[in-house]
Design a protein around this motif. Structure first.
Motif, PDB file in Angstrom:
ATOM      1  N   TYR A  42     -50.594  -8.897 -15.666  1.00 19.01           N
ATOM      2  CA  TYR A  42     -49.364  -8.092 -15.534  1.00 19.01           C
ATOM      3  C   TYR A  42     -48.065  -8.479 -14.805  1.00 19.01           C
ATOM      4  CZ  TYR A  42     -52.785  -4.813 -17.521  1.00 19.01           C
ATOM      5  OH  TYR A  42     -53.917  -4.117 -18.367  1.00 19.01           O
ATOM      6  N   CYS A 568     -57.202   2.487 -10.097  1.00 18.64           N
ATOM      7  CA  CYS A 568     -56.116   1.600 -10.901  1.00 18.64           C
ATOM      8  C   CYS A 568     -55.431   0.847 -10.044  1.00 18.64           C
ATOM      9  CB  CYS A 568     -55.112   2.697 -11.435  1.00 18.64           C
ATOM     10  SG  CYS A 568     -55.953   3.811 -12.774  1.00 18.64           S
ATOM     11  N   LYS A 569     -55.280   1.099  -8.741  1.00 17.62           N
ATOM     12  CA  LYS A 569     -54.725   0.222  -7.639  1.00 17.62           C
ATOM     13  C   LYS A 569     -55.495  -1.196  -7.629  1.00 17.62           C
ATOM     14  CE  LYS A 569     -51.236  -0.380  -4.640  1.00 17.62           C
ATOM     15  NZ  LYS A 569     -49.846  -0.229  -4.739  1.00 17.62           N
ATOM     16  N   GLU A 570     -56.802  -1.059  -7.744  1.00 18.50           N
ATOM     17  CA  GLU A 570     -57.678  -1.961  -7.571  1.00 18.50           C
ATOM     18  C   GLU A 570     -57.782  -2.866  -9.003  1.00 18.50           C
ATOM     19  OE1 GLU A 570     -61.322  -0.739  -5.992  1.00 18.50           O
ATOM     20  OE2 GLU A 570     -60.353  -0.219  -4.196  1.00 18.50           O
ATOM     21  N   ASN A 571     -57.236  -2.200  -9.977  1.00 20.25           N
ATOM     22  CA  ASN A 571     -57.091  -2.913 -11.336  1.00 20.25           C
ATOM     23  C   ASN A 571     -58.523  -2.610 -12.092  1.00 20.25           C
ATOM     24  OD1 ASN A 571     -55.733  -4.192 -13.619  1.00 20.25           O
ATOM     25  ND2 ASN A 571     -56.383  -6.114 -13.018  1.00 20.25           N
ATOM     26  N   LYS A 775     -54.183  -1.002 -13.894  1.00 18.48           N
ATOM     27  CA  LYS A 775     -53.002  -1.477 -12.970  1.00 18.48           C
ATOM     28  C   LYS A 775     -51.976  -1.008 -13.357  1.00 18.48           C
ATOM     29  CE  LYS A 775     -51.815  -3.833  -9.573  1.00 18.48           C
ATOM     30  NZ  LYS A 775     -52.004  -3.379  -7.913  1.00 18.48           N
ATOM     31  N   ASN A 779     -49.038   0.966 -11.046  1.00 17.65           N
ATOM     32  CA  ASN A 779     -47.737   0.370 -10.920  1.00 17.65           C
ATOM     33  C   ASN A 779     -46.633   1.188 -11.123  1.00 17.65           C
ATOM     34  OD1 ASN A 779     -48.783  -1.886 -10.041  1.00 17.65           O
ATOM     35  ND2 ASN A 779     -49.020  -3.077 -11.943  1.00 17.65           N
TER      36      ASN A 779
END
Length: 841
Positions: A42, A568-571, A775, A779
């Motif tokens: 990304y 989600c921050k840690e993908n 992620k 974002n």
């Protein structure tokens, strides 16, 4: 709401490859290589570095901490959100509501006091300015164009000029900060389009790559199935090898011990032959050596009886030599050693049977185990087609389930929705830029107001300082000095006109921007804002967990905003982040336990007969027993080692010859000397020709005797142990082979099942960390809140009011000093010669 539900439906298929069935067996299966799940990186970096202006942001944050040092009021916000306020006056007068109001006031006390001071500034400064103007129109408050002469006039003028310059400088710094913040916000808004496009691009990648990732997970089932079928097609060799390996733990050591004993028999024969030959050589050699040494002693004695030895110079030397003649004799006596012919004969009889060949036949028979297993596992082979059908049916279930999901339709709807959203943003972004231009222009006008005032002050200071003539009287001051005073008064007038407008903007932006920083940005950074949103029954009084209630219609599932955002921050994959396993249970698609039960029942009734494998026949065992009774343990090793440890002669012949020659050199030159040297050379010849071969024969005898001694040590016990090990291995093959076969067959089937467990674990890990990595969602949140709202807007707005507010506050001392200083620059109408009284105005 619609976006989240669509994403859930999109990832619903991920559950079709995960099974939560507890495996029957826990084998260590061979590692399968499933490769890497296709994934694109990304582009959006949800991080903003403000650059040099970041120093101002930190200063503003420190100031806000002084104004509002209280921590984020989680409990207060929860209570306020859960409290119901009615429309009647009585609702607000309830004790609990009054307490909440007081708590809110206590938390906001810093902002309230600051805003109150600002409002006081807004109300009083125009009023003071009006009164000041009216007062001056009445020739009061310094309006009278008359200045009294004072002794300290120069000192006062210098102090007022200095203070006004410092105040103007601070105002200038403040307006520069406000202008920098204004420009920073405009530049960031103009650059936000690229960041927004990057987020849309990542969301499209997120949607477009997810089907390919799902297809890759499904396709890897074929890798697992092909490996399992390959092993099943080779069940005979593979299972036979497993059985052979298991039986080999007992069989191979036994055969190796028997083969080692066969080698020991051959070594024993060679050692006995060496002993027999060496003893014969030593007996003959020592007899011949004894005769030669006797002759040497006789000839030496005759030589020493010569009349030359009677001379005074030779007598002592001859006596010494005569006394040492007894050393010329043999030391070891091999004639009394017992023979080993009987033992050698028995060993030769043992070697008539080739024990090594018999052991090799045992190895060959054992190595045929895989073939025997293949021929006797027909019932396992009969289960192979059934297992193949099971694997094919599992694959068909997965494929059919894939076709039933409307993945393409969901993707198309999401893509349309995303495209429409992007078009909406693109259409309205110019409008945002236009409104931002209006905002920028308004803020610039406010800055220009302050700049205008500061310019008047700077011009007044410049003209007044440069045009001031201390020798001129107040009524005769020059034009430049008078103009400086007028500039100062113009600055005072504009200060009264603009200051209240500036402070209105400062108060509004201060209250708004400061609270956004304290109530949104800071708690968002440390995730306390999510903890508030995750409060049970906060957003919906009927739901314990709002997010799970909204997504799954089940508020009892522990799904929180903080956990979703962190994952989600840690993908991580969206399947794990949103706990999509609660939407669909796919145990029925990959539950293979029902298919393995029948196979396990078939395996339990296997009967395998490996009695055809003969490790060592009775002839070989009898041969080993004959070797143990060959009599080598009856050899008198002590007698041999006693003679072997002796030297061949009592004295080293080389040393004796060298000593004899040295003593001959002590005698007078003549026949006696030459005769003794001849005897010395003769002794050396005897050593080289007879003693050295005897020493070599003794070395060979020593090695052979010691080998026989080691071999004969507990020979009977060693042979019995070898025979017992062979019998135990043979018993294992004859009686327990079926049990070993069943165990290894179970392990083999466990390995097959283990392939699918490994596939399931890989799918779980891939779904958790790689498939549909969310992620981009984190974002989007970071871009909207952390970057755009907090970094772009809030920090810039807070820095703007900080700079503009500081400038506005310092307008008050600037007004005072400018009014005072203008009296010293402007041309007066009247003057006094000298007056030491205090000026009143």
């Amino acid at each position: 709401m619609a976006v989240e539900l669509c994403l859930l439906l999109l990832l619903l298929f991920c559950g079709s490859t995960v099974s939560e069935v507890q495996p029957i067996y826990k084998p260590p299966p061979g590692t399968l290589d499933f490769g890497f799940v296709p994934a694109k990186t990304y582009d959006t970096g949800a991080y903003h570095e403000p650059g040099p202006i970041g120093i101002l942001f930190k200063i503003v944050h420190a100031f806000l901490y002084l104004v509002q040092p209280n921590p984020f009021p989680q409990d207060l916000i929860r209570k306020v959100a859960q409290q119901k306020f009615g429309n009647t006056q009585g609702d607000y007068q309830k004790p609990e509501n009054v307490v909440l109001t007081l708590q809110a006031i206590y938390y906001e006390i810093g902002f309230i006091v600051s805003a109150a001071l600002g409002l006081l500034f807004i109300l009083l400064l125009p009023l003071v300015g009006l009164c000041f103007c009216m007062c001056r129109c009445c020739d009061n408050c310094g309006g009278e164009m008359h200045q009294r002469q004072k002794k300290n006039a120069d000192c006062q003028r210098s102090c007022f000029a200095t203070f006004l310059f410092v105040a103007s400088l601070i105002i200038s710094i403040g307006v520069l900060c406000a202008y920098a913040a204004n420009q920073h916000l405009t530049s960031q808004v103009r650059g936000a389009k690229k960041l927004v496009n990057s987020n849309f691009k990542d969301l499209k990648v997120f949607l477009n790559d997810t089907p390919a990732q799902i297809d890759y997970l499904v396709s890897q089932y074929n890798t697992t199935k092909d490996k399992a079928l390959s092993d099943l097609n080779n069940v005979g060799p593979l299972l036979g090898s497993r059985v052979q390996e298991q039986l080999g733990k007992e069989v191979r050591p036994a055969l190796d011990a028997a083969l080692t004993m066969a080698g020991a028999i051959r070594e024993t024969k060679e050692a006995l032959e060496n002993v027999s030959v060496s003893v014969e050589v030593l007996q003959e050699g020592t007899e011949r050596l004894h005769a030669n040494l006797t002759d040497v002693k006789m000839h030496l004695s005759n030589t020493l009886n010569d009349s030359a030895c009677s001379a005074a110079q030779a007598a002592s030397t001859c006596n010494i030599i005569r006394n040492s003649l007894n050393q010329l004799n043999i030391n070891a006596n091999f004639s009394g050693l017992p023979g080993v012919s009987s033992q050698l004969a028995k060993v030769n009889d043992v070697l008539k049977i080739d024990l090594s060949s018999l052991v090799q036949k045992g190895y060959a028979a054992f190595n045929d185990t895989p073939d025997l297993v293949v021929n006797q596992t027909k019932n396992i082979l009969s289960a192979v087609p059934y297992i193949k059908n099971v694997l094919e049916s599992i694959g068909s279930n997965i494929s059919s389930f894939t076709k039933t999901l409307p993945v393409q339709k969901i993707l198309a709807d999401l893509t349309i929705y995303l495209t429409q959203s992007e078009a909406y943003v693109q259409d309205y972004f110019p409008l945002v830029e236009q409104y931002d231009f209006y905002r920028w222009l308004g803020c610039l006008i406010l800055c220009c107001m302050v700049v205008l005032i500061v310019v008047f002050y700077y011009l007044g200071l410049l003209c007044g300082t440069c045009g001031y003539d201390k020798h001129a009287s107040p009524t005769t001051r020059g034009c430049i000095s008078n103009t400086g005073g007028n500039f100062l008064m113009a600055g005072v007038g504009f200060s009264f006109l603009f200051s209240w407008v500036l402070m209105i903007v400062v108060v509004l932006t201060f209250v708004t921007g400061g609270n956004v920083e304290k109530l949104v940005c800071e708690p968002f950074e440390d995730k306390t804002l999510f903890k508030v949103l995750d409060t049970p029954y906060l957003l919906n009084q009927q739901w314990k967990n709002y997010l799970s209630g909204m997504l799954f219609k089940n508020p009892n599932i522990n799904l929180t905003f903080e956990k979703v955002y962190s994952d989600c921050k840690e993908n991580k994959g969206i399947y794990t982040s949103l706990h999509l396993e609660h939407l669909f249970n796919i145990n029925e698609f990959l539950n293979i336990s029902m298919y393995t039960e029948d196979v396990a029942l078939r395996i339990e009734h296997i009967q395998i007969n490996l009695s055809k494998i003969i490790l060592l026949d009775e002839i070989g065992k009898e041969n080993l027993l004959n070797f143990s009774s060959s009599g080598i343990d009856g050899i008198n090793f002590g007698a041999y080692l006693t003679e072997i440890n002796k030297s061949v002669t009592k004295v080293d012949l080389l040393s004796f010859a060298n000593d004899l020659e040295a003593r001959a050199d002590q005698l007078p030159k003549g026949a006696l000397e030459n005769a003794l040297k001849g005897h010395a050379n003769n002794i050396r010849m005897i050593h080289n020709q007879q003693v050295v071969p005897l020493e070599q024969a003794m070395s060979t005898l020593n090695q052979s005797i010691r080998l026989l001694k080691r071999t004969s040590s507990e020979l009977m016990v060693k042979v019995k142990n070898v025979i017992s090990a062979v019998n135990a291995a043979q018993l294992l093959i004859n009686n327990n082979a079926s049990l070993v076969i069943v165990q290894e067959t179970k392990k083999y089937m466990d390995t097959i099942v283990g392939y699918f467990e490994q596939y399931i674990d890989w799918v779980k890990e891939s779904i958790a960390m790689e498939v549909a990595a969310c992620k981009p969602i984190a974002n989007v949140i970071d871009t909207a809140v952390d970057i755009f709202l907090c970094s772009y807007v809030t920090d810039s707005v807070n820095t703007f009011w900080f700079g503009l507010g500081g400038s506005s506050i310092f307008l008050i001392p600037a007004i005072i000093f400018a009014v005072k200083l203008s009296k010293y620059y402007r041309r007066m109408d009247t003057e006094d010669v000298y007056d030491d009284s205090v000026e009143q105005w």
